[in-house]
Enzyme design. Structure first.
Site, short mmCIF file in Angstrom:
data_model
loop_
_atom_site.label_atom_id
_atom_site.label_comp_id
_atom_site.label_asym_id
_atom_site.label_seq_id
_atom_site.Cartn_x
_atom_site.Cartn_y
_atom_site.Cartn_z
N LYS A 32 0.89 -1.17 0.00
CA LYS A 32 0.00 0.00 0.00
C LYS A 32 0.92 1.22 0.00
CE LYS A 32 -2.25 0.69 3.85
NZ LYS A 32 -3.20 0.61 4.95
N TRP A 42 11.02 2.68 9.59
CA TRP A 42 11.02 3.64 10.70
C TRP A 42 11.74 3.13 11.94
CZ3 TRP A 42 6.19 7.17 11.37
CH2 TRP A 42 5.81 7.68 10.11
N GLY A 45 15.94 1.61 17.02
CA GLY A 45 16.85 0.96 17.97
C GLY A 45 17.70 -0.12 17.36
N GLY A 46 17.07 -1.20 16.82
CA GLY A 46 17.84 -2.26 16.22
C GLY A 46 17.20 -3.61 16.29
N GLU A 110 18.75 -1.89 25.53
CA GLU A 110 17.41 -1.29 25.62
C GLU A 110 16.69 -1.87 26.83
OE1 GLU A 110 15.65 -2.01 21.76
OE2 GLU A 110 16.60 -0.23 20.92
N ASP A 213 -4.90 -3.68 8.26
CA ASP A 213 -5.58 -4.31 7.11
C ASP A 213 -5.42 -5.83 7.11
OD1 ASP A 213 -5.74 -1.62 6.57
OD2 ASP A 213 -4.78 -1.71 4.60
N HIS A 234 4.82 2.96 23.51
CA HIS A 234 6.25 3.26 23.72
C HIS A 234 6.31 4.42 24.71
CE1 HIS A 234 10.43 4.20 23.03
NE2 HIS A 234 10.54 3.15 22.23
N ARG A 282 8.90 -1.82 28.80
CA ARG A 282 8.12 -0.69 28.30
C ARG A 282 6.80 -0.43 28.99
NH1 ARG A 282 9.04 -1.28 21.93
NH2 ARG A 282 11.18 -0.65 22.21
N ARG A 378 5.85 -6.87 24.21
CA ARG A 378 7.04 -7.19 23.42
C ARG A 378 8.31 -6.60 24.03
NH1 ARG A 378 9.85 -4.49 19.07
NH2 ARG A 378 8.40 -2.76 19.27
P1 FAD Z 1 5.74 -3.35 7.97
O1 FAD Z 1 7.18 -3.04 7.88
O2 FAD Z 1 4.89 -2.40 8.73
O3 FAD Z 1 5.21 -3.45 6.50
C1 FAD Z 1 3.83 -3.60 6.22
C2 FAD Z 1 3.68 -3.71 4.71
O4 FAD Z 1 2.33 -4.08 4.41
C3 FAD Z 1 3.93 -2.39 4.00
O5 FAD Z 1 4.63 -2.66 2.80
C4 FAD Z 1 2.53 -1.90 3.68
O6 FAD Z 1 2.48 -1.06 2.54
C5 FAD Z 1 1.83 -3.22 3.42
N1 FAD Z 1 0.37 -3.17 3.55
C6 FAD Z 1 -0.36 -2.84 4.64
N2 FAD Z 1 -1.68 -2.90 4.35
C7 FAD Z 1 -1.77 -3.27 3.04
C8 FAD Z 1 -2.84 -3.49 2.15
N3 FAD Z 1 -4.13 -3.34 2.52
N4 FAD Z 1 -2.57 -3.84 0.87
C9 FAD Z 1 -1.27 -3.98 0.44
N5 FAD Z 1 -0.21 -3.81 1.25
C10 FAD Z 1 -0.46 -3.46 2.54
N6 FAD Z 1 11.19 -3.15 16.02
C11 FAD Z 1 12.40 -3.61 16.31
O7 FAD Z 1 12.60 -4.83 16.39
N7 FAD Z 1 13.42 -2.74 16.52
C12 FAD Z 1 13.28 -1.40 16.45
O8 FAD Z 1 14.23 -0.66 16.62
C13 FAD Z 1 12.00 -0.88 16.15
N8 FAD Z 1 11.78 0.45 16.10
C14 FAD Z 1 10.56 0.91 15.71
C15 FAD Z 1 10.36 2.28 15.57
C16 FAD Z 1 9.15 2.78 15.13
C17 FAD Z 1 8.95 4.25 14.96
C18 FAD Z 1 8.09 1.86 14.85
C19 FAD Z 1 6.76 2.37 14.38
C20 FAD Z 1 8.28 0.51 15.03
C21 FAD Z 1 9.51 0.01 15.44
N9 FAD Z 1 9.73 -1.35 15.59
C22 FAD Z 1 10.97 -1.81 15.91
C23 FAD Z 1 8.71 -2.30 15.21
C24 FAD Z 1 9.04 -2.85 13.81
O9 FAD Z 1 9.53 -1.79 13.01
C25 FAD Z 1 7.83 -3.44 13.13
O10 FAD Z 1 7.14 -4.30 13.98
C26 FAD Z 1 8.26 -4.24 11.89
O11 FAD Z 1 9.03 -3.44 11.04
C27 FAD Z 1 7.04 -4.76 11.15
O12 FAD Z 1 7.47 -5.29 9.92
P2 FAD Z 1 6.41 -5.99 9.00
O13 FAD Z 1 7.17 -6.51 7.83
O14 FAD Z 1 5.58 -6.94 9.76
O15 FAD Z 1 5.42 -4.79 8.55
C1 SIN Z 2 13.13 1.89 19.91
O1 SIN Z 2 14.11 2.15 19.23
O2 SIN Z 2 12.91 2.33 21.03
C2 SIN Z 2 12.15 0.95 19.34
C3 SIN Z 2 12.63 -0.41 19.53
C4 SIN Z 2 11.52 -1.35 19.33
O3 SIN Z 2 10.37 -0.94 19.13
O4 SIN Z 2 11.78 -2.55 19.40
#
Ligand code: FAD
Ligand code: SIN
Length: 525
Positions: A32, A42, A45-46, A110, A213, A234, A282, A378
């Protein structure tokens, strides 16, 4: 359009699955919006991994289960944690430029971790990981990446020309955001990697598209979802009237950052968790800040790392430092105003260790799932790790059963004969805002049965309005997201009302104690 495997989502989970599956077949990845618009890019941390000689898998398992308040599934926890070193090796092979110290990977710390074990790329790990995965996928001739496609619903037996009635999943209908056309993308197997539902809350660190979704589509198709009440907040999101959802990584506290009452200067974590202080898990820190804000009528609390040398701060947190300087805040000299915000969806679609959901042909990985890893809360930096381990596990299971997957049957095209263009977009905006505000106020960090019931009543009324709108008007991405946000809000409230105890992220004043036996909240469609 037919492919061997359809993957919904181009984040860490979806692209990991795609790269593994491409060894054998043709893979279509839908996203999407832009390909890097999910939470992965986004992440700051890591990634947690046991790599230090003084650390052990047992330590990481214990920390994960302490943070998860025992609701975790131990087998899953061990599976993921033991898969971490391999996942990091794979990312290094893909060229992710992790920080190093004299050749070895630099490990930061962390909250909730008893050891340094967070592999990172400065304070923008997700950006580097997303870029490396996308580059590899773009270079792979067996992978087609299609951005700007909003999946609406999974295709099951009831959508076949020759109605089968089975819950077997054959792909998904998706709205092409540019043309407005709805296309049926069919496949022998489908991997759901659509991320979390953070945007169901008014204040969230998650990107705009995190509207649940995947969870809503799987639920409507007949898959169980579990532990949806476990929404992670957070502790430290920047408080700023212009920038609403900028995360201040937990690693700031990991590297010495302290939390203070902004007026009295009291280091208040000593009143809540004297032993672990700012490095408590957290849920504990977020509740402490929420309590300070409510008790003293504050807008925010202070996070301060200015006692560390300026060069140390700038070197460890270049992205945050630059962003804050642009807003007139110098974190090397003074405190950062912070508030808690929704951050991660711990609950989701139920999967097994092979990434299989309840529905034949449907796999899932990443934040969209409830795999048993996170339990009631988590542990920081365990989420990207889960994406890599389960993205690969789902792909491997599909490869292992490749020859047994049948070709999809003929599918009915999307039927728009009874809908027209919407003449009242304001309805969508109004309902979006109402759901998100209500969830923040009634289903937030501290809950009561009365507020949950109020939210449930309001959600039921909004549901009638949204379904009526959906039945009469042509779909848009906003409408698809609203329908899913509403569905997820309903699942969260239903789950929260079922849990008669306080555990991890679910803190409810009517049931302040934790039950002896940890039990998952499982909703069956
Ligand atoms: P996402 O990376 O969220 O990807 C979702 C995908 O699904 C996207 O491509 C989107 O376009 C697609 N999608 C969604 N709905 C639809 C639809 N209806 N149709 C088609 N496509 C769709 N975790 C850590 O382990 N370490 C960290 O340091 C960390 N820092 C974070 C910082 C922030 C600000 C945030 C928000 C989260 C952080 N997290 C961290 C959590 C982690 O980033 C996410 O849990 C993880 O990246 C999720 O990956 P994913 O592949 O499941 O989904
Ligand atoms: C953060 O960097 O604080 C996010 C780490 C995470 O969500 O796991």
């Amino acid at each position: 359009m037919e492919h061997d495997v359809l993957i919904i989502g181009s984040g860490a989970a979806g692209l990991t699955a795609a790269l593994t599956l491409a060894e054998k077949g043709k893979v279509l990845v839908l996203a999407k919006g832009k390909l890097n618009s999910g939470s992965t890019a986004w992440a700051q941390g890591g990634i947690a991994a046991v790599l230090d000689a003084g650390d052990t898998f047992d330590n990481h398992v214990r920390d994960t289960m302490v943070a998860g308040a025992g609701l975790n599934d131990r087998e899953t926890v061990e599976f993921v944690i033991e898969g971490a070193p391999r996942a990091i090796d794979r990312l290094c092979e893909l060229g992710v430029p992790f920080n190093r110290d004299a050749g070895d990977l630099h490990l930061t710390r962390e909250g909730g971790h008893s050891h340094r074990r967070i592999v990172h790329v400065n304070d923008a790990t997700g950006w580097a990981v997303q870029a490396a995965l996308l580059k590899a996928a773009e270079e792979n001739p067996n992978i087609t990446l299609l951005p700007h496609q909003s999946c609406i619903d999974l295709i099951t037996g009831r959508h076949a020309e020759k109605y089968s009635g089975s819950g077997r999943v054959w792909g998904a209908y998706a709205l092409d955001e540019a043309s407005g056309e709805v296309v049926a993308h069919t496949a022998k197997a489908t991997v759901l990697a659509a991320g979390g539902a953070g945007r169901v809350y008014q204040f969230s660190t998650a990107p705009r598209g995190a509207t649940g979704d995947g969870i809503a589509m799987a639920w409507r198709a007949g898959a169980r979802v579990s532990n949806m009440e476990m929404m992670q907040f957070h502790p430290t999101c920047l408080y700023n009237l212009e920038v609403k959802n900028f995360l201040i990584t937990e690693a700031v506290r990991g590297e010495g950052g302290r939390l203070y009452h902004p007026e009295t200067g009291h280091r208040f974590m000593e009143d809540y968790d004297k032993e672990r202080m700012e490095l408590a898990p957290r849920d504990v820190v977020a509740r402490a800040i929420d309590d300070q804000i409510k008790r003293y009528g504050l807008d925010y609390v202070h996070l301060d790392i200015s006692h560390q040398p300026p060069e140390f701060v700038k070197e460890h947190f270049p992205t945050i430092h630059e962003k804050l300087m642009g807003l007139g805040i110098d974190m090397t000299k003074g405190p950062i105003p912070v508030v808690p915000a929704q951050h991660y969806t711990c609950g989701g679609v139920v999967i097994d260790l092979n990434g299989r959901t309840d529905l034949p042909g449907l796999y899932a990985a990443g934040e969209v799932t409830e795999s048993g890893l996170h339990g009631a809360n988590r542990l920081a930096s365990n989420s990207l790790l889960e994406c890599f381990v389960f993205g690969e596990a789902a792909a491997k299971d599909i490869l292992a059963h490749w020859d047994s997957f049948e070709a999809p049957p003929a599918i009915k095209p999307w039927d728009e004969s009874r809908v027209t263009d919407s003449d009242e977009e304001v309805v969508i905006k109004q309902n979006w805002t109402e759901i998100r505000r209500m969830m923040w106020n009634y289903v937030g960090i501290v809950r009561t049965t009365k507020r949950l019931e109020r939210a449930g009543n309001r959600i039921a009324l909004l549901g009638e309005e949204i379904e009526d709108y959906y039945g009469h008007f042509r779909v848009t991405t906003d409408l698809i997201e609203l329908r899913n946000l509403h569905q997820c809000a309903d699942l969260i409230v239903q789950s929260a009302l079922k849990r008669h105890e306080s555990r991890g992220l679910h803190f409810i004043l009517d049931y302040p104690e934790m039950d002896e036996a940890p039990i998952d909240t499982v909703l069956v469609p």
